[in-house]
Motif scaffolding. Sequence first.
Motif, PDB file in Angstrom:
ATOM      1  N   ILE A   1       0.866  -1.172   0.000  1.00  0.00           N
ATOM      2  CA  ILE A   1       0.000   0.000   0.000  1.00  0.00           C
ATOM      3  C   ILE A   1       0.900   1.218   0.000  1.00  0.00           C
ATOM      4  N   THR A   2       0.660   2.088  -0.917  1.00  0.00           N
ATOM      5  CA  THR A   2       1.477   3.296  -1.038  1.00  0.00           C
ATOM      6  C   THR A   2       0.593   4.490  -0.751  1.00  0.00           C
ATOM      7  N   ASP A   3       1.017   5.667  -1.218  1.00  0.00           N
ATOM      8  CA  ASP A   3       0.213   6.868  -1.030  1.00  0.00           C
ATOM      9  C   ASP A   3      -0.976   6.924  -1.974  1.00  0.00           C
ATOM     10  N   VAL A   4      -1.058   5.999  -2.891  1.00  0.00           N
ATOM     11  CA  VAL A   4      -2.134   5.991  -3.868  1.00  0.00           C
ATOM     12  C   VAL A   4      -3.202   5.007  -3.402  1.00  0.00           C
ATOM     13  N   PRO A   5      -4.473   5.423  -3.446  1.00  0.00           N
ATOM     14  CA  PRO A   5      -5.513   4.483  -3.045  1.00  0.00           C
ATOM     15  C   PRO A   5      -5.456   3.252  -3.945  1.00  0.00           C
ATOM     16  N   VAL A   6      -5.788   2.126  -3.374  1.00  0.00           N
ATOM     17  CA  VAL A   6      -5.703   0.884  -4.124  1.00  0.00           C
ATOM     18  C   VAL A   6      -7.086   0.301  -4.332  1.00  0.00           C
ATOM     19  N   LYS A   7      -7.189  -0.471  -5.397  1.00  0.00           N
ATOM     20  CA  LYS A   7      -8.383  -1.284  -5.603  1.00  0.00           C
ATOM     21  C   LYS A   7      -8.160  -2.520  -4.754  1.00  0.00           C
ATOM     22  N   LEU A   8      -9.012  -2.715  -3.796  1.00  0.00           N
ATOM     23  CA  LEU A   8      -8.831  -3.825  -2.870  1.00  0.00           C
ATOM     24  C   LEU A   8      -9.162  -5.148  -3.551  1.00  0.00           C
ATOM     25  N   PRO A   9      -8.391  -6.182  -3.250  1.00  0.00           N
ATOM     26  CA  PRO A   9      -8.760  -7.511  -3.732  1.00  0.00           C
ATOM     27  C   PRO A   9     -10.151  -7.875  -3.208  1.00  0.00           C
ATOM     28  N   ALA A  10     -10.867  -8.697  -3.940  1.00  0.00           N
ATOM     29  CA  ALA A  10     -12.255  -9.030  -3.585  1.00  0.00           C
ATOM     30  C   ALA A  10     -12.379  -9.561  -2.161  1.00  0.00           C
ATOM     31  N   ALA A  11     -11.470 -10.423  -1.741  1.00  0.00           N
ATOM     32  CA  ALA A  11     -11.559 -10.989  -0.387  1.00  0.00           C
ATOM     33  C   ALA A  11     -11.376  -9.910   0.666  1.00  0.00           C
TER      34      ALA A  11
ATOM     35  N   SER B   1     -13.059  13.774   6.964  1.00  0.00           N
ATOM     36  CA  SER B   1     -13.431  14.124   8.341  1.00  0.00           C
ATOM     37  C   SER B   1     -13.946  12.896   9.095  1.00  0.00           C
ATOM     38  N   ASN B   2     -14.691  12.043   8.417  1.00  0.00           N
ATOM     39  CA  ASN B   2     -15.191  10.812   9.021  1.00  0.00           C
ATOM     40  C   ASN B   2     -14.026   9.885   9.360  1.00  0.00           C
ATOM     41  N   VAL B   3     -13.045   9.807   8.466  1.00  0.00           N
ATOM     42  CA  VAL B   3     -11.856   8.989   8.724  1.00  0.00           C
ATOM     43  C   VAL B   3     -11.125   9.509   9.956  1.00  0.00           C
ATOM     44  N   SER B   4     -10.961  10.811  10.035  1.00  0.00           N
ATOM     45  CA  SER B   4     -10.258  11.402  11.172  1.00  0.00           C
ATOM     46  C   SER B   4     -10.950  11.065  12.488  1.00  0.00           C
ATOM     47  N   ASN B   5     -12.265  11.235  12.536  1.00  0.00           N
ATOM     48  CA  ASN B   5     -13.020  10.911  13.747  1.00  0.00           C
ATOM     49  C   ASN B   5     -12.957   9.419  14.062  1.00  0.00           C
ATOM     50  N   SER B   6     -13.020   8.603  13.037  1.00  0.00           N
ATOM     51  CA  SER B   6     -12.960   7.154  13.232  1.00  0.00           C
ATOM     52  C   SER B   6     -11.597   6.729  13.759  1.00  0.00           C
ATOM     53  N   LEU B   7     -10.541   7.341  13.248  1.00  0.00           N
ATOM     54  CA  LEU B   7      -9.198   7.019  13.724  1.00  0.00           C
ATOM     55  C   LEU B   7      -9.037   7.399  15.199  1.00  0.00           C
ATOM     56  N   LYS B   8      -9.638   8.522  15.588  1.00  0.00           N
ATOM     57  CA  LYS B   8      -9.598   8.920  16.996  1.00  0.00           C
ATOM     58  C   LYS B   8     -10.317   7.894  17.865  1.00  0.00           C
ATOM     59  N   GLU B   9     -11.463   7.421  17.394  1.00  0.00           N
ATOM     60  CA  GLU B   9     -12.218   6.436  18.164  1.00  0.00           C
ATOM     61  C   GLU B   9     -11.438   5.131  18.287  1.00  0.00           C
TER      62      GLU B   9
ATOM     63  N   ALA C   1      -4.469   8.809   6.696  1.00  0.00           N
ATOM     64  CA  ALA C   1      -5.898   9.087   6.570  1.00  0.00           C
ATOM     65  C   ALA C   1      -6.357   9.306   5.138  1.00  0.00           C
ATOM     66  N   GLU C   2      -5.537   9.988   4.328  1.00  0.00           N
ATOM     67  CA  GLU C   2      -5.955  10.267   2.963  1.00  0.00           C
ATOM     68  C   GLU C   2      -6.119   8.977   2.160  1.00  0.00           C
ATOM     69  N   VAL C   3      -5.189   8.054   2.318  1.00  0.00           N
ATOM     70  CA  VAL C   3      -5.286   6.778   1.597  1.00  0.00           C
ATOM     71  C   VAL C   3      -6.497   5.985   2.088  1.00  0.00           C
ATOM     72  N   ILE C   4      -6.719   6.007   3.382  1.00  0.00           N
ATOM     73  CA  ILE C   4      -7.880   5.303   3.939  1.00  0.00           C
ATOM     74  C   ILE C   4      -9.162   5.889   3.361  1.00  0.00           C
ATOM     75  N   ALA C   5      -9.268   7.204   3.355  1.00  0.00           N
ATOM     76  CA  ALA C   5     -10.466   7.876   2.843  1.00  0.00           C
ATOM     77  C   ALA C   5     -10.708   7.529   1.382  1.00  0.00           C
ATOM     78  N   GLU C   6      -9.664   7.613   0.575  1.00  0.00           N
ATOM     79  CA  GLU C   6      -9.805   7.335  -0.855  1.00  0.00           C
ATOM     80  C   GLU C   6     -10.091   5.860  -1.119  1.00  0.00           C
ATOM     81  N   THR C   7      -9.417   4.990  -0.410  1.00  0.00           N
ATOM     82  CA  THR C   7      -9.588   3.558  -0.623  1.00  0.00           C
ATOM     83  C   THR C   7     -10.998   3.107  -0.271  1.00  0.00           C
ATOM     84  N   LEU C   8     -11.527   3.635   0.831  1.00  0.00           N
ATOM     85  CA  LEU C   8     -12.853   3.216   1.293  1.00  0.00           C
ATOM     86  C   LEU C   8     -13.984   4.118   0.800  1.00  0.00           C
ATOM     87  N   GLY C   9     -13.631   5.241   0.173  1.00  0.00           N
ATOM     88  CA  GLY C   9     -14.664   6.165  -0.287  1.00  0.00           C
ATOM     89  C   GLY C   9     -15.398   6.817   0.866  1.00  0.00           C
ATOM     90  N   ILE C  10     -14.655   7.143   1.911  1.00  0.00           N
ATOM     91  CA  ILE C  10     -15.223   7.753   3.116  1.00  0.00           C
ATOM     92  C   ILE C  10     -14.682   9.178   3.223  1.00  0.00           C
TER      93      ILE C  10
END
Length: 186
Positions: free
Chosen positions: A4-14, A63-71, A51-60
Amino acid sequence: MSEITDVPVKLPAAVEGFVMHWGNLGGQWGVNRSVAQIHALLYLSDKPLHAEVIAETLGIARSNVSNSLKELTGWNLIRRVPISGDRRDHFVAETDLWEMVTRIAAGRKEREIDPAIAALRVCAAQAEDDPAVGAVARRRLKAMLDFTQTMEGWYAQMLHVPHATLAKLIRLGSRIVRYLPVKPEA
């Protein structure tokens, strides 16, 4: 999961299936779906993610990613890790399943069981002193308090049992039960 790099990835189906399913389960357990999805992604990732990669990868939303990471950090299920040459916060998940379950149980106990026991203690004490409360209600409040305190005590004991020993006990399952005297319930 592959690199996983700085670029969002297409996740494998599993991986995508697990992330979506874990998110749905989170909702059933009273955890925000995004929080559970982020946890699942970090759990399966072999690299720290920001956070940016997480947001892009999951389409979230970011701000939601930031709050979720805090939780998730508050639950002690993920932690920040430094990456040389990158000022952004990167995160990894706890991957030891026993440790993860122990932390979740501790958090749920603190947030749910401890307040329930405190409330039951107050209610049971008030019921004992109030002649308007019937014997059935008093008995049931006491039974619920006793049960909850017993389960809390069992939980506290299990915290001191090594994970390997707990795993053996769980695997023994019904083989242990057949050695216990079992009386049919009335």
